[in-house]
Design a protein around this motif. Structure first.
Motif, PDB file in Angstrom:
ATOM      1  N   ALA A   1     -40.408 -50.152  -5.261  1.00  0.00           N
ATOM      2  CA  ALA A   1     -39.658 -49.951  -4.019  1.00  0.00           C
ATOM      3  C   ALA A   1     -40.551 -49.446  -2.893  1.00  0.00           C
ATOM      4  O   ALA A   1     -40.312 -49.747  -1.723  1.00  0.00           O
ATOM      5  N   THR A   2     -41.589 -48.695  -3.230  1.00  0.00           N
ATOM      6  CA  THR A   2     -42.484 -48.201  -2.179  1.00  0.00           C
ATOM      7  C   THR A   2     -43.120 -49.381  -1.450  1.00  0.00           C
ATOM      8  O   THR A   2     -43.111 -49.433  -0.210  1.00  0.00           O
ATOM      9  N   GLU A   3     -43.637 -50.326  -2.210  1.00  0.00           N
ATOM     10  CA  GLU A   3     -44.232 -51.496  -1.558  1.00  0.00           C
ATOM     11  C   GLU A   3     -43.172 -52.310  -0.821  1.00  0.00           C
ATOM     12  O   GLU A   3     -43.426 -52.816   0.286  1.00  0.00           O
TER      13      GLU A   3
ATOM     14  N   VAL B   1     -32.278 -51.688   3.822  1.00  0.00           N
ATOM     15  CA  VAL B   1     -31.651 -50.672   2.982  1.00  0.00           C
ATOM     16  C   VAL B   1     -32.547 -50.396   1.778  1.00  0.00           C
ATOM     17  O   VAL B   1     -32.898 -51.315   1.037  1.00  0.00           O
ATOM     18  N   ASP B   2     -32.918 -49.135   1.589  1.00  0.00           N
ATOM     19  CA  ASP B   2     -33.611 -48.725   0.373  1.00  0.00           C
ATOM     20  C   ASP B   2     -32.518 -48.468  -0.663  1.00  0.00           C
ATOM     21  O   ASP B   2     -31.823 -47.456  -0.607  1.00  0.00           O
ATOM     22  N   ALA B   3     -32.380 -49.411  -1.590  1.00  0.00           N
ATOM     23  CA  ALA B   3     -31.303 -49.323  -2.579  1.00  0.00           C
ATOM     24  C   ALA B   3     -31.857 -48.993  -3.968  1.00  0.00           C
ATOM     25  O   ALA B   3     -31.236 -49.317  -4.983  1.00  0.00           O
TER      26      ALA B   3
ATOM     27  N   LEU C   1     -35.620 -52.622  -4.040  1.00  0.00           N
ATOM     28  CA  LEU C   1     -35.194 -52.134  -5.343  1.00  0.00           C
ATOM     29  C   LEU C   1     -36.399 -51.856  -6.227  1.00  0.00           C
ATOM     30  O   LEU C   1     -37.495 -52.365  -5.985  1.00  0.00           O
ATOM     31  N   SER C   2     -36.162 -51.042  -7.248  1.00  0.00           N
ATOM     32  CA  SER C   2     -37.229 -50.620  -8.148  1.00  0.00           C
ATOM     33  C   SER C   2     -36.750 -50.759  -9.587  1.00  0.00           C
ATOM     34  O   SER C   2     -35.636 -50.352  -9.912  1.00  0.00           O
ATOM     35  N   ALA C   3     -37.599 -51.311 -10.463  1.00  0.00           N
ATOM     36  CA  ALA C   3     -37.175 -51.544 -11.849  1.00  0.00           C
ATOM     37  C   ALA C   3     -37.066 -50.254 -12.659  1.00  0.00           C
ATOM     38  O   ALA C   3     -36.190 -50.124 -13.508  1.00  0.00           O
ATOM     39  N   HIS C   4     -37.955 -49.282 -12.375  1.00  0.00           N
ATOM     40  CA  HIS C   4     -37.996 -48.131 -13.274  1.00  0.00           C
ATOM     41  C   HIS C   4     -36.852 -47.144 -13.074  1.00  0.00           C
ATOM     42  O   HIS C   4     -36.708 -46.191 -13.830  1.00  0.00           O
ATOM     43  N   LYS C   5     -36.006 -47.379 -12.069  1.00  0.00           N
ATOM     44  CA  LYS C   5     -34.815 -46.550 -11.913  1.00  0.00           C
ATOM     45  C   LYS C   5     -33.644 -47.123 -12.708  1.00  0.00           C
ATOM     46  O   LYS C   5     -32.595 -46.504 -12.808  1.00  0.00           O
ATOM     47  N   ILE C   6     -33.825 -48.340 -13.222  1.00  0.00           N
ATOM     48  CA  ILE C   6     -32.741 -48.983 -13.981  1.00  0.00           C
ATOM     49  C   ILE C   6     -33.227 -49.456 -15.349  1.00  0.00           C
ATOM     50  O   ILE C   6     -32.944 -50.567 -15.769  1.00  0.00           O
TER      51      ILE C   6
HETATM   52  C1  LIG Z   1     -37.881 -44.071  -6.681  1.00  0.00           C
HETATM   53  C2  LIG Z   1     -37.583 -44.350  -5.277  1.00  0.00           C
HETATM   54  C3  LIG Z   1     -38.499 -45.018  -4.447  1.00  0.00           C
HETATM   55  C4  LIG Z   1     -39.880 -45.424  -4.926  1.00  0.00           C
HETATM   56  O1  LIG Z   1     -39.813 -46.464  -5.848  1.00  0.00           O
HETATM   57  P1  LIG Z   1     -41.125 -46.901  -6.654  1.00  0.00           P
HETATM   58  O2  LIG Z   1     -40.703 -48.152  -7.350  1.00  0.00           O
HETATM   59  O3  LIG Z   1     -41.420 -45.786  -7.577  1.00  0.00           O
HETATM   60  O4  LIG Z   1     -42.200 -47.160  -5.666  1.00  0.00           O
HETATM   61  C5  LIG Z   1     -38.146 -45.269  -3.149  1.00  0.00           C
HETATM   62  N1  LIG Z   1     -36.950 -44.898  -2.663  1.00  0.00           N
HETATM   63  C6  LIG Z   1     -36.051 -44.248  -3.416  1.00  0.00           C
HETATM   64  C7  LIG Z   1     -34.741 -43.873  -2.830  1.00  0.00           C
HETATM   65  C8  LIG Z   1     -36.332 -43.954  -4.738  1.00  0.00           C
HETATM   66  O5  LIG Z   1     -35.435 -43.311  -5.468  1.00  0.00           O
END
Ligand SMILES: *Cc1c(COP(=O)(O)O)cnc(C)c1O
Length: 406
Positions: free
Chosen positions: A75-77, A179-181, A202-207
């Motif tokens: 998600a950062t990228e 939107v940062d989801a 979106l980010s995989a490691h949060k799910i």
């Molecule tokens: C974890 C998170 C990120 C960063 O995601 P990465 O995949 O670790 O780079 C960005 N925004 C929010 C709201 C997050 O919870």
């Protein structure tokens, strides 16, 4: 030593065993290991097919089209590509963007970087309940505003912004919406056919997927093309928006994690809501606790609470049995209070007492009960030796809003 109970699912999640088996099938000689860009043989072709299946899985979860999913390292990228990419590609419109002070650093630090590069950023405060005031958002819009970037679910408080209202406003004003989801994809329903959102991270490691993998949704609309300038140049992958050999194993795992999240969302939401309410009910018995966040517009996976009379650091030190997060980041001798809680107008003492509990797929009732037990014992012990506790007891009582989160 026994490991502590993991209550930090908002920071990251362990990879689901089903996702691991999918991941390892895309690494070795007897698996699908080819370079998806190798179009001269079956190894490459199979890898390219696996990537497209994953793209469909992610798109399906969001009611998006596969062509709208751009793979990133997380998600950062994705946030960097959305913000820098959109601003740099729309210089003819202006150099202004709007965000909020409660965003993740993966948005705020990009904004600071853009400011140094000659762009102007408006940072909105949040209401005390964490929601963004739409009137303030409307008032911040200017003729040269290119983009608004607001998160869906806040990673510290779990507050859920009203994406329908926000996207209606941005669309009506001809401004792009990002939107940062990261905290909501796979957890709350997101329908990108219904919501006029232009860009979504979106980010995989949060799910329950692997770290180092994510995606940016970029709306594909022939009538209203979204222009982005890439950050990374190279082999022309991802329609030129993100060069680099695709991380096949990470990407298929991301697809699988999204598919599982979609299948299990309804049930999981209900289960997490019960766990969260069980935890809140148990901790409420301590008295003088404050919920940081919104009583109803809140994601159940996150429960952010301040315990009057004690600091979060003291409580965390006193409860090695559990793994939770504070709202503060300690840098050398300075304790910096959470920028999110500050933007919501929390007092410094309340912010210093804030603990984030976050439950997830593998949390059990027993773990929650044990957490209530160790936290309650520690809070009572710490309050008994706290010099300010007696004063607080005679002051007005904070009531926890008994609530039904999302
Ligand atoms: C974890 C998170 C990120 C960063 O995601 P990465 O995949 O670790 O780079 C960005 N925004 C929010 C709201 C997050 O919870």
């Amino acid at each position: 030593m026994q490991l502590p109970i993991y209550l930090d699912y908002a920071a990251t999640t362990p990879v689901d065993p089903r996702v691991i088996s999918c991941l390892v099938q895309h690494l070795s000689r007897d698996g699908i290991f080819g370079n998806p860009s190798s179009n001269t043989h079956t190894f490459g072709y199979k890898a390219a097919c696996a990537i497209e299946v994953a793209r469909e899985q992610v798109a399906d979860l969001l009611s998006a089209k596969p062509v709208e999913i751009i793979w990133t390292s997380g998600a950062t990228e994705a946030n960097n590509l959305a913000l820098c990419g959109a601003l740099r590609a729309n210089l003819q419109k202006g150099r202004h963007l709007i965000t909020s002070k409660t965003e993740h650093r993966a948005v705020l630090d990009v904004c600071r970087w853009l400011e140094k590069d000659g762009y102007t950023v408006s940072y909105l405060d949040a209401n005390p309940d964490g929601l963004i005031d739409l009137e303030k958002l409307a008032a911040a819009l200017r003729p040269d505003t290119v983009l608004v970037s607001l998160m869906h679910v806040n990673n510290e408080t779990g507050v859920v912004q009203d994406l329908a209202a926000i996207s209606t406003l941005t669309q009506g004003n001809g401004v792009l919406l990002h939107v940062d989801a990261s905290q909501s994809v796979g957890k709350l329903p997101i329908d990108l056919q219904a919501l006029p959102i232009d860009l979504l991270s979106l980010s995989a490691h949060k799910i329950y997927g692997p770290k180092g993998s994510g995606a940016l949704f970029v709306r594909h609309c022939p009538k209203r093309q979204i222009h982005l300038k890439p950050l990374i140049h190279g082999g022309g992958q991802e329609r030129g928006l993100r060069a680099g050999t695709l991380a096949v194993h990470q990407i298929v795992a991301t697809g699988e994690a999204c598919q599982i999240a979609g299948f299990e969302m309804k049930e999981e939401r209900l289960r997490l809501k019960k766990l969260r309410n069980r935890l809140l009910l148990g901790l409420t018995k301590l008295g003088k606790i404050t919920l940081n966040g919104h009583p109803t517009q809140n994601w159940s996976g996150i429960l952010n609470i301040s315990f009057a009379g004690i600091t979060a650091e003291a409580l965390i030190t006193a409860t090695p049995e559990i793994a939770v997060a504070t709202g503060s980041a300690c840098t050398s001798a300075n304790i910096e209070n959470s920028h999110v809680l500050r933007a919501m107008g929390c007092s410094a003492t309340r912010a210093r007492g804030a603990i984030r509990f976050s439950v997830g797929r593998f949390t059990t009732n027993e773990e929650v009960d044990y957490t209530i037990h160790v936290v309650s014992a520690a809070v009572r012990r710490l309050r008994a030796i706290s010099p300010i506790w007696e004063q607080l007891c005679s002051a007005t009582h904070h009531q926890v809003d008994w609530s039904a989160p999302l």
